[in-house]
Design an enzyme around this catalytic site. Structure first.
Site, PDB file in Angstrom:
ATOM      1  CB  ALA A  60      -2.364   7.311  -3.286  1.00  0.00           C
ATOM      2  CB  THR A  69      -0.990  -0.041   1.196  1.00  0.00           C
ATOM      3  OG1 THR A  69      -1.950   0.995   1.052  1.00  0.00           O
ATOM      4  CG2 THR A  69      -0.278   0.107   2.540  1.00  0.00           C
ATOM      5  CG  ASN A  70      -0.412   4.680  -1.329  1.00  0.00           C
ATOM      6  OD1 ASN A  70      -1.091   5.457  -0.670  1.00  0.00           O
ATOM      7  ND2 ASN A  70      -0.899   4.029  -2.398  1.00  0.00           N
ATOM      8  CG  HIS A  71       3.253   6.721   3.633  1.00  0.00           C
ATOM      9  ND1 HIS A  71       3.298   6.052   4.825  1.00  0.00           N
ATOM     10  CD2 HIS A  71       4.464   6.557   3.054  1.00  0.00           C
ATOM     11  CE1 HIS A  71       4.499   5.517   4.980  1.00  0.00           C
ATOM     12  NE2 HIS A  71       5.225   5.815   3.903  1.00  0.00           N
ATOM     13  CB  SER A  72      -3.112   7.755   0.283  1.00  0.00           C
ATOM     14  OG  SER A  72      -4.346   8.420   0.233  1.00  0.00           O
TER      15      SER A  72
END
Ligand code: C5P
Length: 228
Positions: free
Chosen positions: A98, A29-32
């Protein structure tokens, strides 16, 4: 109606990250955090619109406004399907999500075991680009406005101008992860807003230089309202 200028309009917003599973217990995943997208949903609802919010996994409260419908998805492909269901009736489409560019090509059915291995190989395959798809399928009479986001760490304007043109956006909101008060998880954002020079985003003709406006640092809610 003066206080409800978006009354009668359908606003579609994508928000948050996507999660791409590796096995039953792990994901990429990512930091969104979804703050920007949820800000859009709340502001559009306050301005009178009917809102469809397609959200990846976030820890924000589900919007309580009666004119917001929230659809929860996990992966990029699920987000793509939800957008394909919703986009046709949308007048304004804002894609803040994102989206994971890649997913694991074969998700393991059981937990991947360490089992004495010092490294493992995981193959990633490209996810659909949802914004590009909508850009290619939106109405060509200008009655559907498409807004994309771009988060960059370098060459902000060049990269953003390319996305504006390639993905047939009517507006591209660029933010540099390196700017203080911009990016993931913050309550504020510092953006540069790009719009096409000629206003026609439906053709593949070589784009002219876009209009570029650098905006002052603002709260994400304020920013959403100004952009809307
Ligand atoms: O190319 P890049 O991922 O930086 O473009 C960012 C914009 O494209 C954002 O508006 C994002 O929501 C959208 N996007 C998308 N689907 C993807 C990748 C990005 O809708 N697979």
């Amino acid at each position: 109606n003066h206080s409800r200028p978006l009354h009668g309009l359908h606003v579609l917003v994508t928000a948050g990250p996507t999660q791409e599973p590796l096995d039953p217990v792990r994901f990429l995943t990512n930091h969104s955090t979804g703050k920007m997208g949820y800000g859009f949903a709340h502001e559009a609802a306050a301005l009178g619109a009917t809102v469809t919010l397609i959200s990846g996994p976030v820890s924000l409260p589900e919007p309580a406004e009666p004119n917001i419908t929230t659809i929860h998805v996990t992966t990029a492909r699920q987000m793509f399907e939800a957008v394909q269901q919703a986009y046709e009736t949308a007048d304004i489409i804002v894609m803040t999500a994102a989206v994971g560019d890649f997913r694991v090509s074969e998700v393991a059915g059981e937990k991947i075991k360490k089992a004495g291995r010092s490294s493992i190989q995981i193959e990633l395959v490209a996810n659909p680009d949802i914004l590009a798809w909508v850009g290619a399928h939106k109405r060509t009479d200008g009655s559907q406005v498409l807004c994309g986001f771009a988060m960059e760490t370098q060459n902000l304007i060049e990269n953003a101008a390319k996305k504006l043109a390639d993905k047939h956006c009517d507006m591209l909101v660029a933010n540099n992860l390196r700017d203080a008060g911009a990016g993931f998880g913050t309550d504020t954002n510092v953006v540069t807003v790009l719009t096409p020079a000629c206003g026609d985003t439906s053709t593949d003709q070589a784009p002219q230089q876009p209009n570029v406006e650098k905006w002052r640092k603002m709260g994400k809610t304020d920013l959403a309202r100004q952009l809307l």
